[in-house]
Design a protein around this motif. Sequence first.
Motif, PDB file in Angstrom:
ATOM      1  N   VAL A 166     -26.958  -0.223-126.426  1.00  0.00           N
ATOM      2  CA  VAL A 166     -27.743  -1.431-126.142  1.00  0.00           C
ATOM      3  C   VAL A 166     -27.011  -2.679-126.617  1.00  0.00           C
ATOM      4  CG1 VAL A 166     -29.897  -2.652-126.660  1.00  0.00           C
ATOM      5  CG2 VAL A 166     -29.944  -0.207-126.156  1.00  0.00           C
ATOM      6  N   THR A 167     -26.398  -2.606-127.796  1.00  0.00           N
ATOM      7  CA  THR A 167     -25.651  -3.750-128.328  1.00  0.00           C
ATOM      8  C   THR A 167     -24.531  -4.156-127.379  1.00  0.00           C
ATOM      9  OG1 THR A 167     -26.134  -3.149-130.605  1.00  0.00           O
ATOM     10  CG2 THR A 167     -24.218  -4.558-130.250  1.00  0.00           C
ATOM     11  N   ARG A 168     -23.780  -3.202-126.910  1.00  0.00           N
ATOM     12  CA  ARG A 168     -22.650  -3.498-126.024  1.00  0.00           C
ATOM     13  C   ARG A 168     -23.115  -3.893-124.630  1.00  0.00           C
ATOM     14  NH1 ARG A 168     -21.575  -0.883-130.234  1.00  0.00           N
ATOM     15  NH2 ARG A 168     -19.495  -0.823-131.161  1.00  0.00           N
ATOM     16  N   LEU A 169     -24.236  -3.317-124.187  1.00  0.00           N
ATOM     17  CA  LEU A 169     -24.805  -3.709-122.896  1.00  0.00           C
ATOM     18  C   LEU A 169     -25.210  -5.176-122.907  1.00  0.00           C
ATOM     19  CD1 LEU A 169     -26.029  -2.861-120.092  1.00  0.00           C
ATOM     20  CD2 LEU A 169     -28.146  -2.362-121.339  1.00  0.00           C
ATOM     21  N   GLN A 170     -25.889  -5.605-123.970  1.00  0.00           N
ATOM     22  CA  GLN A 170     -26.399  -6.969-124.021  1.00  0.00           C
ATOM     23  C   GLN A 170     -25.309  -8.011-124.269  1.00  0.00           C
ATOM     24  OE1 GLN A 170     -29.477  -6.650-127.002  1.00  0.00           O
ATOM     25  NE2 GLN A 170     -31.025  -6.085-125.492  1.00  0.00           N
ATOM     26  N   SER A 171     -24.153  -7.571-124.729  1.00  0.00           N
ATOM     27  CA  SER A 171     -23.051  -8.519-124.943  1.00  0.00           C
ATOM     28  C   SER A 171     -21.937  -8.358-123.900  1.00  0.00           C
ATOM     29  CB  SER A 171     -22.472  -8.352-126.359  1.00  0.00           C
ATOM     30  OG  SER A 171     -22.007  -7.038-126.541  1.00  0.00           O
ATOM     31  N   TYR A 172     -22.285  -7.685-122.787  1.00  0.00           N
ATOM     32  CA  TYR A 172     -21.338  -7.563-121.654  1.00  0.00           C
ATOM     33  C   TYR A 172     -19.970  -7.058-122.127  1.00  0.00           C
ATOM     34  CZ  TYR A 172     -24.760 -10.849-119.613  1.00  0.00           C
ATOM     35  OH  TYR A 172     -25.903 -11.478-119.180  1.00  0.00           O
ATOM     36  N   ASP A 173     -19.965  -5.958-122.847  1.00  0.00           N
ATOM     37  CA  ASP A 173     -18.725  -5.526-123.487  1.00  0.00           C
ATOM     38  C   ASP A 173     -17.668  -5.059-122.480  1.00  0.00           C
ATOM     39  OD1 ASP A 173     -17.519  -5.259-126.079  1.00  0.00           O
ATOM     40  OD2 ASP A 173     -17.550  -3.094-125.778  1.00  0.00           O
ATOM     41  N   THR A 174     -18.077  -4.589-121.325  1.00  0.00           N
ATOM     42  CA  THR A 174     -17.146  -4.210-120.260  1.00  0.00           C
ATOM     43  C   THR A 174     -17.689  -4.742-118.938  1.00  0.00           C
ATOM     44  OG1 THR A 174     -18.261  -2.116-119.748  1.00  0.00           O
ATOM     45  CG2 THR A 174     -16.589  -2.079-121.495  1.00  0.00           C
ATOM     46  N   TRP A 175     -16.842  -4.723-117.922  1.00  0.00           N
ATOM     47  CA  TRP A 175     -17.302  -5.163-116.608  1.00  0.00           C
ATOM     48  C   TRP A 175     -18.432  -4.281-116.101  1.00  0.00           C
ATOM     49  CZ3 TRP A 175     -17.009  -9.483-114.124  1.00  0.00           C
ATOM     50  CH2 TRP A 175     -15.963 -10.362-114.385  1.00  0.00           C
ATOM     51  N   PHE A 176     -18.356  -2.977-116.360  1.00  0.00           N
ATOM     52  CA  PHE A 176     -19.416  -2.076-115.934  1.00  0.00           C
ATOM     53  C   PHE A 176     -20.744  -2.457-116.580  1.00  0.00           C
ATOM     54  CE2 PHE A 176     -21.978   1.692-116.997  1.00  0.00           C
ATOM     55  CZ  PHE A 176     -22.324   2.099-115.711  1.00  0.00           C
ATOM     56  N   LEU A 177     -20.726  -2.708-117.894  1.00  0.00           N
ATOM     57  CA  LEU A 177     -21.958  -3.074-118.591  1.00  0.00           C
ATOM     58  C   LEU A 177     -22.471  -4.434-118.143  1.00  0.00           C
ATOM     59  CD1 LEU A 177     -21.144  -1.818-122.205  1.00  0.00           C
ATOM     60  CD2 LEU A 177     -22.577  -0.721-120.474  1.00  0.00           C
ATOM     61  N   TYR A 178     -21.561  -5.349-117.817  1.00  0.00           N
ATOM     62  CA  TYR A 178     -21.966  -6.647-117.274  1.00  0.00           C
ATOM     63  C   TYR A 178     -22.723  -6.467-115.959  1.00  0.00           C
ATOM     64  CZ  TYR A 178     -21.575 -11.153-114.899  1.00  0.00           C
ATOM     65  OH  TYR A 178     -21.843 -12.313-114.207  1.00  0.00           O
ATOM     66  N   LEU A 179     -22.170  -5.675-115.049  1.00  0.00           N
ATOM     67  CA  LEU A 179     -22.831  -5.437-113.758  1.00  0.00           C
ATOM     68  C   LEU A 179     -24.165  -4.726-113.952  1.00  0.00           C
ATOM     69  CD1 LEU A 179     -19.743  -4.317-111.637  1.00  0.00           C
ATOM     70  CD2 LEU A 179     -20.970  -6.488-111.477  1.00  0.00           C
ATOM     71  N   LEU A 180     -24.191  -3.776-114.894  1.00  0.00           N
ATOM     72  CA  LEU A 180     -25.430  -3.046-115.160  1.00  0.00           C
ATOM     73  C   LEU A 180     -26.516  -3.982-115.683  1.00  0.00           C
ATOM     74  CD1 LEU A 180     -26.824  -0.264-115.323  1.00  0.00           C
ATOM     75  CD2 LEU A 180     -25.890  -0.026-117.634  1.00  0.00           C
ATOM     76  N   MET A 181     -26.145  -4.875-116.616  1.00  0.00           N
ATOM     77  CA  MET A 181     -27.134  -5.757-117.237  1.00  0.00           C
ATOM     78  C   MET A 181     -27.568  -6.870-116.292  1.00  0.00           C
ATOM     79  SD  MET A 181     -28.807  -6.042-120.059  1.00  0.00           S
ATOM     80  CE  MET A 181     -29.915  -7.241-120.798  1.00  0.00           C
ATOM     81  N   ARG A 182     -26.640  -7.436-115.557  1.00  0.00           N
ATOM     82  CA  ARG A 182     -26.952  -8.605-114.720  1.00  0.00           C
ATOM     83  C   ARG A 182     -27.519  -8.255-113.355  1.00  0.00           C
ATOM     84  NH1 ARG A 182     -25.102 -13.673-116.007  1.00  0.00           N
ATOM     85  NH2 ARG A 182     -26.459 -14.226-114.242  1.00  0.00           N
TER      86      ARG A 182
END
Length: 390
Positions: A320-336
């Motif tokens: 969750v911490t890395r998801l909310q801080s857009y730690d990778t491009w994948f997590l950025y796309l997932l969150m946004r």
Amino acid sequence: MHSLEKEQFRVVIVGAGVSGLVLAHALELANIDFVLLEKGMRREYLQVLYDELPDKSKFLTGKRVKNVVDNEEEAYVELDDGSVERGDLIVGCDGVHSTVRKAMWEIANQTIPNFITPQEKESIAPQQEGIGINDMVFLCNKGYTFQFLTQPDKIYFMIHHKLPEPVRWPNRIRYSEKDAEELAAKFADHPIGDSLVFGDLWRNRIRGHLISLEEGVLEHFFFGRTVLIGDAAHKVTPNAAMGGASAMEDSIALANTIHKLSQQQTLRPTDYLTAKNPPYNNNNNNKMKPSKRDVALALQSYQNERKPRLQKIHDESAFVTRLQSYDTWFLYLLMRWVLPWIGLAPIVHNVSKLGAGGPRLEYVDVEEESGTIPWVHPMPRSKGVVAPTA
């Protein structure tokens, strides 16, 4: 072998945070003797737990641990005021920078060389590269996240900011008030509402600090007669709000273990590991106190029970911490893009299922309440002590 003792099994709890105070309440219900040592002052949210302690003579403040001694017959802590508190078990509830943990590591490695490896000592470390009323709000950004918990009369805020490089034990980051001001100035103009920027909150704060947020799970939670719980053994980032709950779970699981251990004089030395309902006997006269081996076996069962769940909680929080801080491009796309489309219901459901798997106090009967997701371990019925109700 057991030694015949008239004294009751006694627990020395170091640290009056969430885990220490909850453990004190649980041991009180089990009629197990304890002393609770605290070096500093309590926070407001811990006041209720303190106020409800039946016997406040067992709560000692201004007590800073200087040394821990662990031998075959007992364990004890030496305090900086020259006093000593003795018991059959030392429980370190003194946080992520635990003094008890440091002492336990030294004892372990003196007894068994390299039992606690440098890799384990580095396993709890700070994160690295990698607004209305009654609301919890997150504002996500690349490399940092704002978190606000709002109430009618207060706003609690946190900024989770990614460190530029790893920090490992024995190094410890210490920040000054100047460091906090400089980082706050960096975010001062960041909008956090329609007509509010972060600088407005910072200028009107009651208090604010800059601290490191460690994360990790130790390989060993105990050695000999010393055991670590809460942040002293495992640390999670706060984004998923599981840190306090996991510390309270530790207290409950350890209280169950201690209760079985204190009753085992009518069992064979290892029977309590499998006994679901050990005989309950509160008569402490001429009790055979558990040996050091018995204590170690009990703590091993506690560690075996807790580690898989704590690792899962750690991993969920880290995600969750890395998801909310857009730690990778994948997590950025997932969150946004993905989560706004599918909604948060799947995440809420998974977090609720994880919470439903927590331990229960096995020797206390209470009226159980359950929501749409049932408890994995429902409360026992007609077994042991009945908890008082308001």
